[in-house]
Each structure stands twice: as C-alpha cells, then as structure tokens.
Design an enzyme around this catalytic site. Structure first.
Site, short mmCIF file in Angstrom:
data_model
loop_
_atom_site.label_atom_id
_atom_site.label_comp_id
_atom_site.label_asym_id
_atom_site.label_seq_id
_atom_site.Cartn_x
_atom_site.Cartn_y
_atom_site.Cartn_z
N GLU A 230 0.80 -1.23 0.00
CA GLU A 230 0.00 0.00 0.00
C GLU A 230 0.82 1.27 0.00
O GLU A 230 0.51 2.22 -0.71
CB GLU A 230 -0.92 0.05 1.23
CG GLU A 230 -2.03 -0.97 1.25
CD GLU A 230 -1.64 -2.20 2.03
OE1 GLU A 230 -2.53 -2.90 2.48
OE2 GLU A 230 -0.43 -2.48 2.16
N ASP B 153 -2.17 -5.42 3.10
CA ASP B 153 -2.42 -5.78 4.50
C ASP B 153 -3.27 -7.04 4.65
O ASP B 153 -4.12 -7.33 3.79
CB ASP B 153 -3.11 -4.63 5.23
CG ASP B 153 -2.16 -3.46 5.48
OD1 ASP B 153 -0.94 -3.67 5.40
OD2 ASP B 153 -2.65 -2.35 5.74
N ASP C 246 -6.02 -8.10 5.97
CA ASP C 246 -7.40 -8.00 6.45
C ASP C 246 -8.32 -7.76 5.27
O ASP C 246 -7.88 -7.79 4.11
CB ASP C 246 -7.53 -6.89 7.49
CG ASP C 246 -7.22 -5.50 6.94
OD1 ASP C 246 -6.83 -5.40 5.75
OD2 ASP C 246 -7.35 -4.51 7.69
N GLU D 208 -9.79 -5.09 4.13
CA GLU D 208 -9.47 -3.92 3.32
C GLU D 208 -8.24 -4.19 2.45
O GLU D 208 -8.19 -3.79 1.29
CB GLU D 208 -9.23 -2.71 4.22
CG GLU D 208 -9.47 -1.38 3.57
CD GLU D 208 -10.94 -1.11 3.31
OE1 GLU D 208 -11.23 -0.36 2.35
OE2 GLU D 208 -11.78 -1.63 4.04
N TYR E 220 0.55 -6.41 12.88
CA TYR E 220 -0.53 -5.67 12.25
C TYR E 220 -1.50 -5.12 13.29
O TYR E 220 -1.87 -5.81 14.24
CB TYR E 220 -1.29 -6.56 11.27
CG TYR E 220 -2.22 -5.79 10.37
CD1 TYR E 220 -1.75 -4.73 9.60
CD2 TYR E 220 -3.57 -6.10 10.31
CE1 TYR E 220 -2.59 -4.01 8.78
CE2 TYR E 220 -4.43 -5.38 9.48
CZ TYR E 220 -3.94 -4.33 8.73
OH TYR E 220 -4.78 -3.61 7.92
N ARG F 228 -4.66 -3.77 13.00
CA ARG F 228 -6.12 -3.88 12.91
C ARG F 228 -6.51 -5.34 13.13
O ARG F 228 -6.45 -6.15 12.21
CB ARG F 228 -6.63 -3.38 11.55
CG ARG F 228 -6.51 -1.88 11.41
CD ARG F 228 -7.22 -1.36 10.19
NE ARG F 228 -7.09 0.08 10.10
CZ ARG F 228 -6.09 0.71 9.48
NH1 ARG F 228 -5.14 -0.01 8.91
NH2 ARG F 228 -6.01 2.01 9.46
N HIS G 266 -6.54 -12.09 13.51
CA HIS G 266 -5.09 -12.03 13.48
C HIS G 266 -4.53 -12.13 14.88
O HIS G 266 -5.24 -12.06 15.87
CB HIS G 266 -4.63 -10.70 12.84
CG HIS G 266 -5.21 -10.47 11.49
ND1 HIS G 266 -5.04 -11.35 10.46
CD2 HIS G 266 -5.98 -9.45 11.02
CE1 HIS G 266 -5.68 -10.87 9.39
NE2 HIS G 266 -6.25 -9.73 9.71
#
Length: 877
Positions: A7, A80, A82, A84, A296, A298, A343
């Site tokens: 990203e 990432d 997740d 998103e 991570y 989130r 996670h």
C-alpha cells in the site's frame, strides 16, 4: 524479477530492504479505485452491479506497476492481511487486467504477513495463494451498503430536516449512543447522601482511617444518612462511645495481567493514558507497523504466536529475573468475530527492544510503542500477589461499627512493568496500607468527619469508552472504529471538549428523525446483526448479493414512505419524540408547552437557516419569545434566532448571535432603514459562553485607532477574514498595507512604535513583490519518486506541506516538527487527488456554443443528488 505491490511507500521501502534485488517492490498508495460519488454507482436493479473508477492520483501508480510488469511477468500482491487489504489487491488485479497489463501467462499471487520483519516476509513468499474471494465479497457488501444508505438517506435529511448533512450506516448508530447518553445526563436528578469517616489511633501511636458502616445496630446502605442532620447525629453516636477492634482479617489475593492489545483496547488505553484520539492512535500504529516494529494493528484477536510467547518469556527472564516468569505460558482466548480477521494480537516484533532502544523521533509513535511493549511483556508475567486486610471496629453496645480496609503488595509481578488504566474508579476502592492492628485493642478517636456527597450522572463518552461500548454491542469492526468516531465529529454532529464527546443540535435532530422514521436502521441489534451477516459472507457462509437484496427491499420501502412527508409534520413529530427532554412536566402542573411570554402561543422546536435548532413561540412574529434548543433552564447560556441579550449600550440592544460563519455580536436589530447593523465576529479562541456586555462592546468598537503614522494616515487594528491585523494607508497609496498579528490580544494592546516597525518591515519585504521567501518550518527533503523539495510551511490557515504547486494543510493534532516524509507524501497524494478531480472545461467551439451549453446544463441537473456523501464506515486509515 517479480513485482511486489504493497500500500504505502514506507512499507515498500522496508520490504524492499528484506527482499533485496530479486524483487521490484512498488506502492499502490492505498486503494487504486473507488465508487464514483454520484447516483447510480451501485445498481440495485441489476444485482447490485457496481461501477468503479480509477482515482486521478492513482493512475500514475497503476501505470508504474503496469510498466514494471512488461519486463517482470509475475505479480505478487502483498497488501495488508485484512478485508481492506484483500480488497486493495482485488481492485489492483482487476484494474491491471482491464489495462491488459496482466497477460495470460502472468503469474498472479497473494501473500500476507502479520509483521513486516525479514523472517515474516520471506516465509510469506514461500506460501502464496489467490485473492480470498469471500473476504472481497464482504468488502463489496459493506461498500454497497454504505453507498446505498448514504445516497438515499442523506437526500431525505436534506429535504426534511434543514441543516443536516448526511447519515451513515454505522455512523448514525454511533451518534445515537452519544445523544442518548446526553439525554440521560440531562434527565438525571442528583440525590444527596452523607458518609462519616473517623481518624483512629493504635496503642502504638499509628493512625488509620475507617468509615462508618453500622449505626443503631443496623448496617448502613448508601442513602441511609440522607442529610446533614442525620450525619451530625451519626458523628455524636461515634463520639459518645469507646471503640474496640473486634476483628482483623487478612486474606491473600492476586491480580492477573490484562491480555495483550487488540485494536479496540489499544485505542482505549492510548486515550486513557495519553489523551490520543482513535485516528491519532491508528496513524501512529500504522507507522510502527510499516517500520517493522509491531505486528498488524487492525485485529480483534488477542492470542500470540508460540514463538512470540517464548521470546516474551525469555525477555522477561533476562530483564526482571526468573521469578517473574510463570511456570506455564499464559494463553488468552481469541474473541475474534470470524477467522479471517482473527489475526494475532498487537505486539512488538522484537521483545528485547524497549522504546529507549528505538530510533523513533515522533512522540506519538514512541509513546505508543512503549505502551504496546509493556503490555505485551506484562501479559506473560507472573500475577501480583497481594494481602487484603479488613479491620472491623465496634462499640461495646454494638450500636456503632466502622471498617478500615487496605492492601499490601507482597510480590509485584506484572505490576513491575505495567498496570492497565481504568475509565471509572469507584470511590470505595482503597489501596492504602494499614499499620499493625491487633484484635481486641482499643481504637482512640481523633477526628470524626461527616462528608456530603451527591450521586453523579453517567459520564459522557470519551473516544475510548465509545469504542468500548461499540465493541460490546457488536457495532463496527477494528478497521472502522477510528473512521466512525472521526466522521461524526467532522460532520459537526458531535464536538470533543476536554476529551469528552458532546452532541450538537444537528446531531440530536438527526437522531430524533432517524429514530422516528428509520428506527430499525439505527437499532443496535439490527446493526450488530447485519455485521454478523457480513462476517458470514467473509467466512464464505453466505452470498453477499442475497444480504444486499434483503437489506434493500426493506430500506427502499422505508425511503419511499418519507417522500410525502412535510417539513412541518416532521418537526412536530420530533417535538413529540423529544417532548420529555424539551418540555418536561412543570412543578405546578401547567402546560409545559405554553409560551411564558404571551401565554397564548405554543412552544415548539424550530430550525434556523444556519442549521441549528431553537425553541420558539407559535405566535411569531407577534410574539418573539425564544429559548435555546434543550430543556427549560438553559436560556441564559444559549443563542436563539434573535440572539442572546447581553445588555444595553445607551438605548442600543447588544446581542450575541449565531451565523453561518460562527458566533458574532451585534448592535441593535436589522430594520428597513438599517438592514446591516454593526456586528463583529468572535475572534479565534473567544468562546460564546464567555461573552458578556463588556467584551461585546470592545469588539463592536473596532476598528481600533492606534494613532497617526509619522508619514501621515491613521494606523488601525481589527479582525478580518484571515485573523487579527493592523492596517495603514499612507498618503499617495492606492490601497492599505496590511500586517497580520499572531496574537488576537494584540488588536487591543499593540502600540505605535511596534505598529510603525511592523509596517516598515512589510513595506520593505512585501510577500510576492520581490520580498524574501518565507522560511520553511521543516525541510523534509526531495520527493522520493518525482523530485522537488517537500517542506512544511507556515500559512494563514496554519501549517501546511508544500511540494511544487501542491499545498496540503496539516491535520489539527499534527505538530509540524514531528511530521515525517511518509505522512507528508500521504497528505500530498490526497490533495493531488482533490485537485485532479476539478478538471478544467475544454474550450468551446464557436459553432457548437449552444449545444455545449445544453450539455453542460444537462450534466448539472442531478448535482444535488450527486453531492450526497457516502459514509464509508470501513475506509482504511
């Protein structure tokens, strides 16, 4: 060489360091495409087909990736781990396929890693997979839901509730929590009660404190001593009796450490300990993750990888000794809503590195890393061992009894490193250490003190407690908390004051409207249930289009039912809904909605042009009675449509008013002869609630004449559009010379010598007329991809990042000196996207002038509809 896409440039830089020259690592700079902000981007009539558009600022990043694939026929999507991140990978792959940058023989794979470390990245490269379609479907469902709510519900608010801006699927439910808490506080009535404490002494001369627990042989409840008279009687009862220690009980106890952080608990603790908002916390955590320092950030999982547990235990043993390491590792149960987002917890990637050993200059990152490191180690440490002591002291006749409590820490255990903060601490909690007290010994009385108390209303939410409550109700997910809490503040529905969240008038009205006409869609249970359905989609257990179809069937019907509503009907309905709050029963039983001014009119809620609300009389304009929006008793602190009367100057009425651009003071009323009476806006830093007649007259006396300039002409000071300033027009000047003042107080205090000096400096170096260029507040260096210096500058609206012709204002909470290159690049990218969206109209050919004008008009017709703001509750930070 395979092309690896992540990203952000910061993440790309870190990963490139680990992978070396065998890979080309590029950044997508977040999402590369999104739904266009116009009606029709989601089509419910055609199985919720979604139209996607590549953002202007993303095209160059997509092109760079496409160009790299010409030579390197392998694409690795490493966004990432997740929902998103999965969506970003899916969008990128779809976009590149449309550009035909991905050929039939191009190998496309997806890799994920929970931490950006060399071992985690290299291991992930050994286990590639395909994009997780169920996780993408869950993203599509959320995005479509947020769009459908935003583009259908927001226009209803515009039409039926003037001044409202937007409504969102989860944002509105979050706002409801804050509004309902405020109404609880307003409805609260304090109850008086008293307690009695005594300072006692042992035979060895040591003192301790005890509280009265038994009176007249009866155990006291909280409200049994109801007033001062009862308290004095209790004091006399203790004073008149000899006291003896009847029982001493020492009980061993223990305290276990808290689990390691997940997203919500990190936000809560950062708010409690540092006063950091949810977005501020997540921004700092993002930087730490991209630098490879933490896992991570989130996640709603609290379990820890076995190798991390072992590393933590080794670090504890090395730092604090073997006695702080429990015999077996501590295991924490994962409370994740589904497997895809379960996670590992948020933890350091290297347990041996504390905050002092890191080369992190930004204060927020350093504080947050220290918090994460301490919490992680503490979670694997021995429990604290305590001894809790309770001492009962009674009179010989058993009529009076007191109790003293205290505790001793026998072994500190995890408390040596970390103790979790708490939002609300009971007044009865007592961690004091007691002296040696023996059963049967006398207790000598020193001071006996009665204390008055009042019950307290429930506390207003902080960002931390709001996130905690949302988590308890099952509303939102780790990636959404920060954006939801920030959105309701940005919309002007909620304000934050001293870290507490207060609902504004607009927020109250929106919730009253939604609770009456769209109650189901701001229901806690419905929203939580929809979240669970979306979790089933991400787990591959449900079809996302079926979830959308069920939602849309009922939601579109609810929208249609409001089409015939009149604004007057809506306002009267809101009056009924808010009647207990706005018009509570009166003590004498009279009609609470009767106008206290004329006696004939009926009070009701009205909306002002500025979007605010107030209570007014139905006999307007014959009766001009108003009071602020809220229950009776707030008249003195509020501002109605005719202003708040501050007093009179001679015969002129001086009022405080609220306008489109904020509060202002005004002399007199607008009339046909004087349509624009003298008025002055409140300067920055002046609060409306602090205004009085003296301050208002001071503002209305402006501009202030400082004195005659030596070269002729009057020097004046005043407040203008860009803040405080001094002005002077010298003989022969075509226009005045203005000099900005930094401190608003200088408008009233600056003297002649300083004013003349500042004017001379301005005339010698006028900005834009050959004067010296402004010096940067901070030089960040060259743009890593396109060159050109990036600097932090001071501007009339505050500090901003400058790169070429792009100026991006810094967020409110960001210190210029702490801004990093990565943050600056993100701000520049966002600003470039906004600028890129405003395309210049092409030159019109003379022959086609009328046709072009008609086309232009046709395109602008649905502008109001297109202006609806989709509340994307799942936007990535």
């Amino acid at each position: 060489m395979p092309v690896v896409v992540v990203e952000s440039p910061a993440k790309a830089k870190t990963i490139n360091k680990y992978l070396g020259g065998d890979y080309v690592v590029l950044a997508s700079f977040g999402h590369v495409r999104d739904l266009p902000p116009k009606d029709g981007s989601v089509d419910p009539e055609h199985e919720f087909e979604m139209t996607w558009e590549v953002a202007n600022d993303s095209r160059k990043h997509v092109k760079a990736i496409a160009d790299a694939l010409k030579d390197d026929n392998a694409l690795i999507l490493a966004t990432d781990p997740d929902r998103e991140g999965e969506a970003i990978s899916w969008h990128l792959e779809e976009t590149l396929r449309k550009r035909r940058a991905i050929r039939k023989d191009t190998a496309v794979s997806r890799v994920v890693f929970n931490a950006i470390t060399k071992s985690a990245v290299t291991e992930a490269m050994k286990s590639p997979r395909q994009v997780d379609q169920p996780l993408v479907d869950a993203y599509l469902a959320r995005r479509a839901l947020d769009y459908l709510v935003g583009f259908n519900l927001s226009p209803v608010l515009w039409r039926k509730l003037p001044g409202s801006r937007s409504a969102g699927r989860v944002q509105s439910v979050c706002l409801r929590l804050i509004v309902e808490r405020e109404m609880e506080i307003e409805a609260f009535r304090a109850q008086e009660y008293w307690s009695v404490k005594a300072l006692l002494e042992t035979p060895r001369g040591q003192t301790y404190e005890a509280r009265l627990t038994t009176l007249a042989g009866k155990k006291l409840d909280k409200f049994d001593i109801a007033n001062e008279t009862a308290a004095e009687l209790a004091v006399q009862a203790i004073t008149s009796r000899d006291l003896t220690v009847s029982e001493v009980e020492a009980r061993p106890g223990s305290r276990n450490p808290s689990a390691p952080f997940m997203t919500s608990t990190l936000q809560q603790e950062a708010s409690r300990k540092f006063g950091m908002g949810a977005r501020q916390t997540m921004n700092a955590a993002q930087r730490l993750y991209e630098a490879g320092l933490i896992t991570y950030m989130r996640t709603d999982g609290i379990d820890m990888a076995p190798e991390a547990v072992a590393a933590a235990r080794d670090a504890i043993k090395d730092r604090y000794g073997a006695e702080y390491v429990p015999s077996t590792p501590r295991i924490y149960k994962n409370k994740a809503k589904n497997a895809q987002e379960a996670h590992e917890c948020i933890r350091p990637t290297d347990m041996t590195r504390d905050a002092a050993s890191l080369k992190v200059s930004e204060a927020d990152q350093r504080k947050l890393y220290d918090l994460i490191w301490k919490r992680t180690l503490a979670s694997q440490m021995e429990a604290a061992r305590l001894e809790r002591t309770t001492v009962d002291i009674t009179s010989a006749d058993g009529q009076v009894g007191l109790r003293a409590t205290g505790q001793v820490v026998l072994f500190d255990g995890f408390l040596k490193v970390y103790e979790e903060g708490r939002d609300d601490v009971s007044e009865d909690e007592d961690g004091k250490r007691l002296p040696a007290i023996m059963q049967g010994e006398p207790a000598k009385k020193h001071e006996i003190t009665p204390e008055q108390h009042f019950t307290q209303p429930p506390p207003r939410y902080t960002e931390a407690t709001l996130v905690k409550r949302m988590e308890e109700l099952g509303i939102g997910r780790p990636s959404t908390y920060a954006s939801i809490v920030t959105t309701i503040q940005d919309r002007g529905y909620v304000r934050k004051d001293k870290n507490r969240l207060f609902p504004e008038d607009k927020g109250r009205l929106v919730i009253a409207f939604l609770m009456n006409y769209f109650r189901r869609y701001v229901s806690y249970d419905f929203t939580a249930g929809l979240e669970e359905e979306l979790d089933h989609v991400s787990a591959g257990e449900a079809d996302y289009k079926e979830v959308l179809a069920r939602f849309w069937r009922d939601f579109s019907a609810a929208i249609s039912e409001t089409s015939e509503l009149r604004i007057t009907d809506v306002l009267e309905k809101i009056n009924e809904v808010l009647e207990p709050h706005l018009f509570p029963p009166t003590e004498d039983g009279s009609d609470p909605r009767a106008c206290p001014n004329c006696g004939n009119g009926r009070l009701s809620m009205r909306t002002a042009r500025s979007g605010g609300a107030f209570i007014g009389c139905s006999n307007y304009p014959e009766c001009r009675y108003t009071r602020p929006f809220g229950p009776p008793g707030t008249e003195e602190s509020g501002i109605g449509p005719d202003g708040k009367l501050l007093g009179y100057d001679n015969e002129d009425k001086i009022t405080l008013r609220d306008g489109r651009f904020g509060p202002y003071v005004q002399r007199g009323d607008a009339t046909e002869e004087n349509p624009k009476p003298p008025r002055s806006s409140l300067p920055k830093g002046w609060r409306a609630e602090d205004m009085d007649l003296e301050k208002a007259l001071t503002l209305l006396s402006l501009p202030r004449e400082i004195g005659d300039h030596p070269e002729g002409g009057m020097i004046t000071s005043n407040f203008g559009r860009f803040g405080p300033y001094i002005a002077h027009t010298a003989p022969g000047d075509e226009k005045p010379v203005y000099v900005n003042l930094k401190d608003p107080a200088e408008v009233f205090e600056i003297g002649m010598n300083r004013a003349v000096e500042m004017l001379a400096e301005k005339r010698a170096n006028p900005r834009g007329r050959g004067g010296a260029a402004a010096k940067p507040l901070k030089e960040l260096g060259e743009h890593p991809e396109e060159g050109g210096p990036i600097n932090v500058m001071e501007g009339r609206y505050g500090p901003y990042v400058k790169w070429g012709k792009i100026n991006a204002t810094l967020p409110k909470d960001t210190e210029p000196q702490s801004l990093t290159m990565e943050q600056a690049l993100e701000l520049i990218s966002e600003k470039a996207a906004k600028k890129g969206g405003r395309k210049k109209a092409p030159a019109k050919k003379p022959a086609a002038k009328k046709t072009a004008a008609k086309k232009s008009t046709a395109k602008k017709a649905p502008a109001r509809k297109a202006a609806a703001k989709v509340e994307d509750d799942d936007v990535i930070e």
